[in-house]
Every structure is written in C-alpha cells, then in structure tokens.
Design a protein around this motif. Structure first.
Motif, short mmCIF file in Angstrom:
data_model
loop_
_atom_site.label_atom_id
_atom_site.label_comp_id
_atom_site.label_asym_id
_atom_site.label_seq_id
_atom_site.Cartn_x
_atom_site.Cartn_y
_atom_site.Cartn_z
N VAL A 176 -62.28 38.49 -54.26
CA VAL A 176 -61.17 38.38 -54.77
C VAL A 176 -60.42 37.20 -54.92
N SER A 177 -60.60 36.39 -53.92
CA SER A 177 -60.13 35.01 -53.91
C SER A 177 -60.84 34.30 -55.26
N THR A 178 -62.01 34.38 -55.43
CA THR A 178 -62.70 33.61 -56.42
C THR A 178 -62.28 34.09 -57.71
N GLY A 179 -62.15 35.24 -58.03
CA GLY A 179 -61.64 35.75 -59.37
C GLY A 179 -60.19 35.43 -59.54
N VAL A 180 -59.49 35.84 -58.69
CA VAL A 180 -57.85 35.38 -58.83
C VAL A 180 -57.75 34.00 -58.90
N GLY A 181 -58.23 33.29 -57.92
CA GLY A 181 -58.23 31.72 -58.19
C GLY A 181 -58.63 31.19 -59.50
N ALA A 182 -59.86 31.95 -60.08
CA ALA A 182 -60.25 31.31 -61.31
C ALA A 182 -59.04 31.44 -62.55
N ALA A 183 -58.34 32.53 -62.49
CA ALA A 183 -57.44 32.62 -63.46
C ALA A 183 -56.19 31.78 -63.09
N LEU A 184 -55.86 31.93 -61.88
CA LEU A 184 -54.47 31.32 -61.47
C LEU A 184 -54.59 29.67 -61.20
N LYS A 185 -55.71 29.34 -60.50
CA LYS A 185 -55.99 27.75 -60.32
C LYS A 185 -56.90 27.30 -61.21
N THR A 186 -58.23 27.64 -61.59
CA THR A 186 -58.96 26.63 -62.29
C THR A 186 -58.47 26.80 -63.81
N ALA A 187 -58.16 27.95 -64.29
CA ALA A 187 -57.62 28.21 -65.78
C ALA A 187 -56.20 27.53 -65.90
N ASN A 188 -55.35 28.25 -64.78
CA ASN A 188 -54.31 28.13 -64.98
C ASN A 188 -53.44 28.92 -66.25
N VAL A 189 -53.83 29.75 -66.21
CA VAL A 189 -53.52 31.04 -67.55
C VAL A 189 -52.04 31.02 -67.54
N GLU A 190 -51.59 30.85 -68.89
CA GLU A 190 -50.04 30.81 -69.03
C GLU A 190 -49.69 32.36 -69.72
N GLN A 191 -48.39 32.47 -69.58
CA GLN A 191 -47.77 33.54 -69.89
C GLN A 191 -48.13 33.84 -71.49
N GLY A 192 -48.35 35.22 -72.13
CA GLY A 192 -48.74 35.31 -73.48
C GLY A 192 -49.98 34.97 -73.77
N SER A 193 -51.12 34.46 -72.81
CA SER A 193 -52.28 34.17 -73.19
C SER A 193 -53.24 35.35 -73.75
N THR A 194 -54.45 35.13 -74.45
CA THR A 194 -55.25 36.14 -74.67
C THR A 194 -56.51 35.48 -73.90
N VAL A 195 -56.90 36.49 -73.13
CA VAL A 195 -58.02 36.43 -72.03
C VAL A 195 -59.25 37.33 -72.30
N VAL A 196 -60.63 36.59 -72.30
CA VAL A 196 -61.47 37.29 -72.25
C VAL A 196 -62.51 37.38 -71.12
N ILE A 197 -62.84 38.40 -70.51
CA ILE A 197 -63.62 38.52 -69.29
C ILE A 197 -65.06 39.31 -69.49
N ILE A 203 -65.62 40.49 -59.33
CA ILE A 203 -64.95 39.44 -59.68
C ILE A 203 -64.26 39.18 -60.72
N GLY A 204 -65.03 40.08 -61.97
CA GLY A 204 -64.21 40.01 -63.21
C GLY A 204 -62.91 40.80 -63.29
N LEU A 205 -62.86 41.71 -62.40
CA LEU A 205 -61.67 42.48 -62.43
C LEU A 205 -60.65 41.75 -61.47
N ALA A 206 -60.96 40.60 -60.44
CA ALA A 206 -60.19 39.95 -60.02
C ALA A 206 -59.50 38.96 -60.72
N VAL A 207 -60.49 38.40 -61.69
CA VAL A 207 -59.96 37.70 -62.61
C VAL A 207 -58.86 38.22 -63.56
N ALA A 208 -58.87 39.65 -63.99
CA ALA A 208 -58.05 40.30 -64.66
C ALA A 208 -56.62 40.47 -63.95
N GLU A 209 -56.98 40.86 -62.54
CA GLU A 209 -55.60 40.70 -61.92
C GLU A 209 -55.11 39.57 -61.78
#
Ligand code: CXF
Ligand code: ZN
Length: 376
Positions: A176-197, A203-209
């Motif tokens: 869960v940390s791996t996926g959530v971290g990939a979105a929050l920290k590695t990518a630093n996804v911004e509000q309003g973004s379009t994301v593909v997983i 892991i993929g669902l943790a990225v979604a979260e």
C-alpha cells in the motif's frame, strides 16, 4: 522472559509448493538488531514471485514474508531508538538515517546498506534461523515475517503509532505504501490530473487511492481482468480499459484517444517491458510522466525510440517503495490514515490464521484477493 535466549516458534517455509509450518529456533538479536513478535503479516505479490522461483540458487529453505506488524520482543546491543514493547513494522528497504542518501530529502536509496535481495541479515551476512536439526534457514528481504518471531536490522524497522490496528498497520510495510507513495511522492500528482494505471492489483489500486487523495479528476484503470473495474471504483477508478477487447489496436492508442493526446501520469504496476512502452506512449507530450512501479525479471531490458525519449518532453522514472523514506515518510502516511484521508479497509479482502497461510497464496495467485491478512 525470553530476552537473550533462543525462541522456539512456528514458521512457514518451502518453495513453489504449499508452505509447511514447523518449529524453528530464532536466535537472539545481535548488535543493531531487534527480535520482533509478529502479530500479523499480509501477503505481497513479491512473496509469491520468490516462492515460485524454486530454482534460484541458495535461497531455500527460506522463511518468506515481508509485509507485517509486530511488537519488539528484545533488542541487541547498540539499539537506542527501539525498546521492548514498541509497535513496529519491518520494511525491506533499509533507512540507516545517517548516510548521504538517508539524510537527503531527494533519495530513499540508502547508500550504507544498498538494497539487494539477500538471504542473510544485513550487517554480518548470517542467519538467525535454525531448524531443530541444526539446519540453517535463509531470510527474505531482511524481514521473514512468516514466523511467530523474526530478527530484523534496525535499518529495516520503522515505529508505528500503536493506535493503528495491527491488520491495518501491516499494510504500510510494503504494497500500500509503495502504490500510494508512487502517486503522492514519486509522481506528486496534482489536483485535476488524468492518471492511467496499468494493472489493478494491490499496488495499482494503491496508486489509485494515492491519486484519489491528490484530487486526480480522471483515473483510468487498465487490466485483463474485467472484475477489477467494479473493485476499482471503490478506489477512485473512473474509467476502465479491458486490454483484451481491442484486438491489435495498441492500448496506448486507446488511451490517447480517450484523453485527447495522453495522460498526465501513467503508472506501470505489472512489471512488463511492453506495458512500460505502452504507458510511455500514452503519457502526454510536454509534461507527461511515466512511473515504473512494477518489477520485471532480473536482467530484463527496456527499449525506447530515442527521438521519443529525448524530444517530446516526457519523463520516465522508476519508483521503489513509492519513493518513500521508511522512517520519515511512513509516519506522514499513518497520519493521513488516522485523519481518515487515506482509506485502508478496502484493501483487506481476506483474513486467515497462520495455519491457513496457503489459502492466502491461493487467493492471491488466482487474483481473488487484494490483501489477505495472516494472523499469527
Ligand atoms: C520488492 C521490490 C523490488 C525487488 C523485490 C522486492 N519489494 C517488495 O515487494
Ligand atoms: Zn512487497
């Protein structure tokens, strides 16, 4: 009192065939190590991957498991920051807190103890596990949590707020940390973004979260298993692409059409070179980022057309443990959980007792579970 004495306990071991529970002896922790009473452990796909690699030399018999929560039973010499009774999670990625990388905000790749898949303890290259007959058992990812007790180096231990229930705390230890971290920290996804997983497993669902928490407005999930769309909706997945239903048409083209030229962020969560190419081909020119979270076979190569890589303004980056620094970033994720921002309940699809550990393997191999918590 068990401190300083060997502990006899039950562990699960074997390769590519059902794990067997047997009694082993767990030695006391040496310097800079702690012995942990595992409360619960959950199954991560890497356990299955290494369990299947039975021809890999020198790694069996081995105690698998690396996603866990436990209580410090005793500490070795030179351990200052941990004491008996502390609530902890072991983490495969070392964080020595002192080296140039561990003291930098920009890295989670410790240079004092470089991460490698080793069958031994981190510092002295020996094992703390022996069978009753005196045979040595190998460690796994510096954790070996399919055991009632295990010994872990302090560089691989993170304290966790005891208010987090054990069957949620263990999730912070790997997937869960791996996926959530990939979105929050590695990518630093911004509000309003379009994301593909690519790949809607744990892991993929943790990225979604993670992307949901960041306020992504569109989260497109790609998978071969159509059941994943209903499941994905709970994690913020807004669109689903069934990669089996487009014949010869590349998925990148499907995504480019859906997104009018590509996504802001693409995450590869399978570990397949061709999918990394597809992900890269549908992140938007100018600023698109592709984050490779999935782990391919050792020695696997990635190839790209150099013009695509150099001149379109896209970025491709890898992410290990979501780019998180175990000791400093996990408490931040835990705070988001305690603040009810990060939702964990939906990851735990099954819970079994240790004696039914093979059920946890079956469920994950069949794609029926996200996280199965195994109670010791
Ligand atoms: C993985 C990370 C990459 C190498 C193998 C283990 N970690 C956890 O599942
Ligand atoms: Zn893992």
């Amino acid at each position: 009192k068990t401190a300083g004495k060997p502990i006899h306990c039950r562990v699960a071991r074997k390769a590519g065939e059902p794990l067997v529970i047997e009694e082993v002896i767990v030695a006391p922790p040496k310097a800079c190590e702690v012995r942990i009473k595992i409360v619960c452990t959950s199954l991560c796909h890497s356990d299955v991957t290494f369990w299947k690699l039975k021809d890999f030399p020198g790694c069996f018999p081995r105690i698998l498991g690396h996603e866990a929560f436990g209580i410090v039973e005793s500490v070795g010499e030179n351990v200052q920051d941990l004491k008996e009774g502390d609530s902890v999670i072991p983490i495969f990625l070392p964080d020595c807190t002192e080296c140039i990388d561990c003291t930098s905000k920009k890295s989670n790749s410790c240079s004092q103890f470089q991460f490698k898949v080793s069958p031994w303890m981190l510092r002295d290259g020996t094992s703390r596990f022996t069978t009753i007959d005196g045979e040595t058992l190998y460690h796994f990812l510096s954790v070996s949590s399919f055991a009632e007790y295990t010994v872990v180096d302090i560089a691989n231990v993170t304290k966790i707020d005891p208010r987090v229930p054990p069957n949620r705390a263990c999730l912070f230890s790997c997937g869960v940390s791996t996926g959530v971290g990939a979105a929050l920290k590695t990518a630093n996804v911004e509000q309003g973004s379009t994301v593909v997983i690519f790949g809607l497993g744990g892991i993929g669902l943790a990225v979604a979260e993670g992307a949901r928490i960041c306020g992504a407005s569109r989260i497109i999930g790609v998978d071969i298993n159509t059941d994943k769309f209903e499941i994905g909706k709970q994690f913020g997945v807004t669109d689903f692409v069934d990669s089996n239903s487009y014949g010869d048409k590349p998925i990148s083209q499907v995504i480019n059409e859906m997104t009018n030229g590509g996504a802001d962020y693409c995450f590869e969560c399978v570990g397949m070179g061709t999918l990394v190419q597809e992900a890269y081909a549908c992140c938007r020119k100018g600023w698109g980022k592709t984050i490779v979270v999935g782990v391919d076979k050792p020695g696997a190569l990635l190839t790209f057309k150099s013009l695509d890589i150099l001149h379109l303004g896209k970025t491709i980056m890898g992410s290990l443990f979501g780019g998180l620094k175990p000791k400093s970033d996990i408490p931040l994720l835990v705070k988001r959980y305690l603040d009810k921002e990060l939702e964990l309940d939906k990851f735990v699809t099954h819970e079994v007792s240790f004696q039914h550990i093979n059920t946890a393997f079956d469920l994950l191999v069949e794609g029926k579970s996200l996280r199965c918590v195994i109670w010791m």
